[in-house]
Enzyme design. Structure first.
Site, PDB file in Angstrom:
ATOM      1  N   LYS A   1       0.851  -1.195   0.000  1.00 17.91           N
ATOM      2  CA  LYS A   1       0.000   0.000   0.000  1.00 17.91           C
ATOM      3  C   LYS A   1       0.888   1.247   0.000  1.00 17.91           C
ATOM      4  CE  LYS A   1      -1.613   3.061   2.727  1.00 17.91           C
ATOM      5  NZ  LYS A   1      -1.790   4.214   1.830  1.00 17.91           N
TER       6      LYS A   1
ATOM      7  N   GLY B   1       7.004   5.960   7.924  1.00 19.17           N
ATOM      8  CA  GLY B   1       6.066   7.082   7.966  1.00 19.17           C
ATOM      9  C   GLY B   1       6.209   7.830   9.271  1.00 19.17           C
ATOM     10  N   SER B   2       5.134   8.480   9.666  1.00 16.86           N
ATOM     11  CA  SER B   2       5.198   9.340  10.852  1.00 16.86           C
ATOM     12  C   SER B   2       5.222   8.512  12.138  1.00 16.86           C
ATOM     13  CB  SER B   2       3.990  10.269  10.858  1.00 16.86           C
ATOM     14  OG  SER B   2       2.818   9.483  10.905  1.00 16.86           O
TER      15      SER B   2
ATOM     16  N   GLU C   1      10.212   2.694  10.535  1.00 15.17           N
ATOM     17  CA  GLU C   1      11.153   3.793  10.298  1.00 15.17           C
ATOM     18  C   GLU C   1      10.338   5.072  10.389  1.00 15.17           C
ATOM     19  OE1 GLU C   1      14.311   3.642  10.061  1.00 15.17           O
ATOM     20  OE2 GLU C   1      14.531   1.483   9.847  1.00 15.17           O
TER      21      GLU C   1
ATOM     22  N   CYS D   1      13.458  12.208   5.487  1.00 20.87           N
ATOM     23  CA  CYS D   1      13.555  11.707   6.862  1.00 20.87           C
ATOM     24  C   CYS D   1      14.903  12.096   7.450  1.00 20.87           C
ATOM     25  CB  CYS D   1      13.370  10.206   6.892  1.00 20.87           C
ATOM     26  SG  CYS D   1      14.320   9.390   5.632  1.00 20.87           S
TER      27      CYS D   1
ATOM     28  N   GLU E   1       9.311  17.351  14.923  1.00 21.46           N
ATOM     29  CA  GLU E   1       9.526  17.236  13.479  1.00 21.46           C
ATOM     30  C   GLU E   1       8.570  18.164  12.730  1.00 21.46           C
ATOM     31  OE1 GLU E   1       8.317  13.646  11.283  1.00 21.46           O
ATOM     32  OE2 GLU E   1      10.324  13.635  10.430  1.00 21.46           O
TER      33      GLU E   1
HETATM   34  P1  NAD Z   1       2.225   8.965   7.315  1.00 21.64           P
HETATM   35  O1  NAD Z   1       2.524   8.283   8.598  1.00 21.64           O
HETATM   36  O2  NAD Z   1       1.145   9.959   7.291  1.00 21.64           O
HETATM   37  O3  NAD Z   1       1.855   7.882   6.192  1.00 21.64           O
HETATM   38  C1  NAD Z   1       2.712   6.816   5.852  1.00 21.64           C
HETATM   39  C2  NAD Z   1       1.897   5.683   5.253  1.00 21.64           C
HETATM   40  O4  NAD Z   1       1.058   5.124   6.268  1.00 21.64           O
HETATM   41  C3  NAD Z   1       0.961   6.117   4.126  1.00 21.64           C
HETATM   42  O5  NAD Z   1       0.919   5.111   3.143  1.00 21.64           O
HETATM   43  C4  NAD Z   1      -0.380   6.233   4.853  1.00 21.64           C
HETATM   44  O6  NAD Z   1      -1.486   6.101   3.985  1.00 21.64           O
HETATM   45  C5  NAD Z   1      -0.289   5.070   5.821  1.00 21.64           C
HETATM   46  N1  NAD Z   1      -1.154   5.153   7.007  1.00 21.64           N
HETATM   47  C6  NAD Z   1      -1.683   6.272   7.567  1.00 21.64           C
HETATM   48  N2  NAD Z   1      -2.440   5.930   8.645  1.00 21.64           N
HETATM   49  C7  NAD Z   1      -2.357   4.582   8.764  1.00 21.64           C
HETATM   50  C8  NAD Z   1      -2.897   3.633   9.694  1.00 21.64           C
HETATM   51  N3  NAD Z   1      -3.658   4.008  10.719  1.00 21.64           N
HETATM   52  N4  NAD Z   1      -2.599   2.331   9.535  1.00 21.64           N
HETATM   53  C9  NAD Z   1      -1.801   1.917   8.519  1.00 21.64           C
HETATM   54  N5  NAD Z   1      -1.273   2.770   7.606  1.00 21.64           N
HETATM   55  C10 NAD Z   1      -1.543   4.079   7.725  1.00 21.64           C
HETATM   56  O7  NAD Z   1       3.610   9.599   6.800  1.00 21.64           O
HETATM   57  P2  NAD Z   1       3.879  10.477   5.506  1.00 21.64           P
HETATM   58  O8  NAD Z   1       3.301  11.836   5.697  1.00 21.64           O
HETATM   59  O9  NAD Z   1       3.510   9.726   4.274  1.00 21.64           O
HETATM   60  O10 NAD Z   1       5.481  10.575   5.543  1.00 21.64           O
HETATM   61  C11 NAD Z   1       6.172  11.517   6.303  1.00 21.64           C
HETATM   62  C12 NAD Z   1       6.728  10.886   7.570  1.00 21.64           C
HETATM   63  O11 NAD Z   1       7.508   9.749   7.230  1.00 21.64           O
HETATM   64  C13 NAD Z   1       7.656  11.812   8.331  1.00 21.64           C
HETATM   65  O12 NAD Z   1       7.364  11.716   9.698  1.00 21.64           O
HETATM   66  C14 NAD Z   1       9.045  11.247   8.039  1.00 21.64           C
HETATM   67  O13 NAD Z   1      10.016  11.496   9.018  1.00 21.64           O
HETATM   68  C15 NAD Z   1       8.749   9.797   7.936  1.00 21.64           C
HETATM   69  N6  NAD Z   1       9.792   9.118   7.172  1.00 21.64           N
HETATM   70  C16 NAD Z   1      10.704   8.384   7.867  1.00 21.64           C
HETATM   71  C17 NAD Z   1      11.720   7.727   7.191  1.00 21.64           C
HETATM   72  C18 NAD Z   1      12.724   6.902   7.935  1.00 21.64           C
HETATM   73  O14 NAD Z   1      13.401   6.105   7.300  1.00 21.64           O
HETATM   74  N7  NAD Z   1      12.857   7.042   9.236  1.00 21.64           N
HETATM   75  C19 NAD Z   1      11.794   7.819   5.787  1.00 21.64           C
HETATM   76  C20 NAD Z   1      10.843   8.599   5.119  1.00 21.64           C
HETATM   77  C21 NAD Z   1       9.833   9.231   5.825  1.00 21.64           C
END
Ligand code: NAD
Length: 496
Positions: free
Chosen positions: A175, A228-229, A250, A284, A385
């Site tokens: 996804k 993600g976040s 991550e 990130c 962040e």
């Molecule tokens: P996000 O957490 O909003 O979304 C990430 C993914 O999770 C998306 O595909 C989203 O649709 C999905 N998602 C959202 N809610 C969910 C749930 N309840 N259950 C399952 N999946 C769900 O993050 P974003 O805005 O897409 O990305 C930015 C964030 O990602 C920043 O915090 C950044 O630091 C982090 N990031 C971290 C790394 C790392 O390697 N540490 C790398 C890239 C991005």
């Protein structure tokens, strides 16, 4: 007319069962619809997981190097289509073309590394404590992998997860972020063209709350790899934890660059401009804090202010653009909110601090590169962040204070120090508590064959990339072979 995209489930391209769709728009020009995508739900996930489960037996039994050849072909096709993929990615999420080319290149590097790793899924042999007995360990695939990715590296991050998952013999339900579904679809098309069979790789588009949650909670999904976040990562970890699933997270970060008084300041300036404003600060590993030694503070701040103010905002497809838009309206509003917080906390706004709306920029989500000086440790703009082009600068008296300030956050992904003193450099390598440290380089620039990940609340201890991720996607099986012809009892028959 915007292109219409589909899910890929059980070897077929298909719409969401509900027939619903969502649009994806160019953040540099919101009048441009990049594509229309299926808005899937739990029922689509159900079909995808069941296909992945059925396909697993044949896939796990295929010799790993044969799977590796598919990944090699994937790298070849990506290489041939690099420019087209990079252009689509820039239209979809805004970062400048040189960076989207780099994002695709990271996927290519990951493909070739994964292909060779299929010939290196080593186990161990060890002596037995008993006579006429052998001890061996093997690595086997885990099962169905649920892969959930963010939008900021729409090609590289999915490849970091999907390629090792497939190399090890797992099947996948993928996804992608709903801000970057087009790049994700191209990746799936390429893997299919390279020979990945029906059911082994399934793509389900849609929102996190419906599609993501259904993947995380599905009892037939054995492991979850999420980037993600931090907020979403915590939710996923607690949900998946209830079913004792293997989870790799991550998450968020607050990376810092230290500049010591003996640093090459021109080099450190190039580093911080690239680290803080590359990908519009939405990496990130982006540099969101700059820790400056007091002896170079005034001089470096002048250099930084002038250079940051000179960065050119615009559409990432134009060669004149240094900094593209941020991903969407919500992100821009959040960035501006943090700028207001910083001002109210008493930090000094040096450059930027507002949306950019002139001329063509009025149609996109642009925000001026922003620098705050006189930031104090503990301020919210120093701790939380922001994920945008906002840099907080902190003045310190010496090396020990610099390291203390750098370490004083809940995160620990990346860090950097500019110094010519080899002793300090080695102390920094030892004492900075992040998963990655750069010496005389910016906080960004990871390479595909090295482990990638962070300490503390940046994750849960796993690593992407390099050789370590292969441990996440495999189970270890230990086999004892006793050819003594009699019952031998470990720890009982032999005492030393
Ligand atoms: P996000 O957490 O909003 O979304 C990430 C993914 O999770 C998306 O595909 C989203 O649709 C999905 N998602 C959202 N809610 C969910 C749930 N309840 N259950 C399952 N999946 C769900 O993050 P974003 O805005 O897409 O990305 C930015 C964030 O990602 C920043 O915090 C950044 O630091 C982090 N990031 C971290 C790394 C790392 O390697 N540490 C790398 C890239 C991005």
């Amino acid at each position: 007319m915007a292109e219409k995209y589909q899910n890929y489930i059980n070897g077929e391209w298909c719409d969401a069962g509900s027939g619903e769709t969502f649009e994806n728009r160019n953040p540099a020009n919101w009048n441009e619809v990049v594509g229309i995508f299926p808005k899937s739900d739990g029922k689509d996930v159900e079909r995808a997981v069941s296909a992945a489960r059925k396909a697993w037996d044949a896939w796990r039994l295929m010799p790993a190097p044969e799977r590796g050849m598919m990944l090699k072909r994937t790298g070849d096709i990506m290489t041939a289509r690099k420019e087209e993929l990079a252009r689509l990615m820039t239209r979809e999420m805004g970062k400048v073309l040189t960076e989207t080319r780099g994002d695709v290149q990271e996927g290519i590097d990951t493909a070739y590394y994964a292909a060779t790793e299929t010939r290196r899924l080593f186990g161990h042999t060890a002596p037995s404590e008993l006579a006429n007995k052998m001890n061996i360990s093997f690595r086997f695939p885990v099962g169905v992998a649920g892969i959930i990715t963010p939008w900021n590296f729409p090609m590289a991050i999915p490849t970091w997860k999907i390629f090792p998952a497939l190399a090890c013999g797992n099947t996948v339900v993928f996804k992608p972020a709903s801000d970057t579904p087009a790049t994700a679809t191209k990746l799936v098309e390429i893997l299919l063209e390279a020979g990945v069979p029906a059911g082994v790789l399934n793509l389900v588009h849609g929102g996190g709350s419906k599609v993501g949650t259904a993947i995380v909670e599905h009892p037939q999904v054995d492991l979850i790899s999420f980037t993600g976040s931090s907020a979403v990562g915590r939710t996923i970890n607690s949900r998946a934890g209830r079913d004792l699933k293997r989870v790799s997270l991550e998450l968020g970060d607050k990376n810092a660059q230290i500049v010591m008084d003996d640093a090459n300041l021109e080099l450190a300036l190039d580093g911080v401009l690239w680290g803080a404003f590359g990908t519009t600060g939405q990496r990130c590993t982006a540099t969101s804090r700059l820790i400056l030694h007091e002896k170079v503070y005034d001089k470096f701040m002048d250099m930084l202010a002038e250079s940051a103010a000179g960065l050119r905002l615009g559409d990432g497809l134009k060669s004149t653009t240094d900094v593209g838009p941020v991903i969407n309206e919500g992100a821009r509003a959040k960035i501006h909110e943090y700028v207001e917080i910083g001002k109210n906390e008493g930090a000094r706004l040096v450059v930027g601090g507002e949306p950019a709306n002139d001329g063509d920029l009025a149609k996109g989500w642009f925000y001026k590169p922003t620098v705050f000086g006189e930031v104090q440790p503990g301020m919210r703009i120093e701790q939380e962040e922001i994920f945008g082009p906002v840099l907080s600068v902190i003045k310190v008296n010496d090396f020990d204070e610099a390291v203390r300030v750098l370490n004083d956050t809940e995160y620990g992904l990346s860090s950097s120090i500019y110094t010519q003193d080899v002793n300090r450099a080695f102390r920094a390598m030892r004492d900075i508590q992040t998963g990655i440290t750069y010496i005389n380089g910016p906080t960004i620039g990871a390479e595909a064959h090295m482990p990638f990940g962070g300490t503390k609340h940046t994750g849960n201890g796993h690593r992407e990339g390099g050789w370590e991720v292969y441990d996440f996607y495999t189970e270890t099986k230990v086999v004892y072979v006793d050819f003594s012809g009699k019952l031998q009892r470990a720890q009982i028959d032999v005492e030393y």
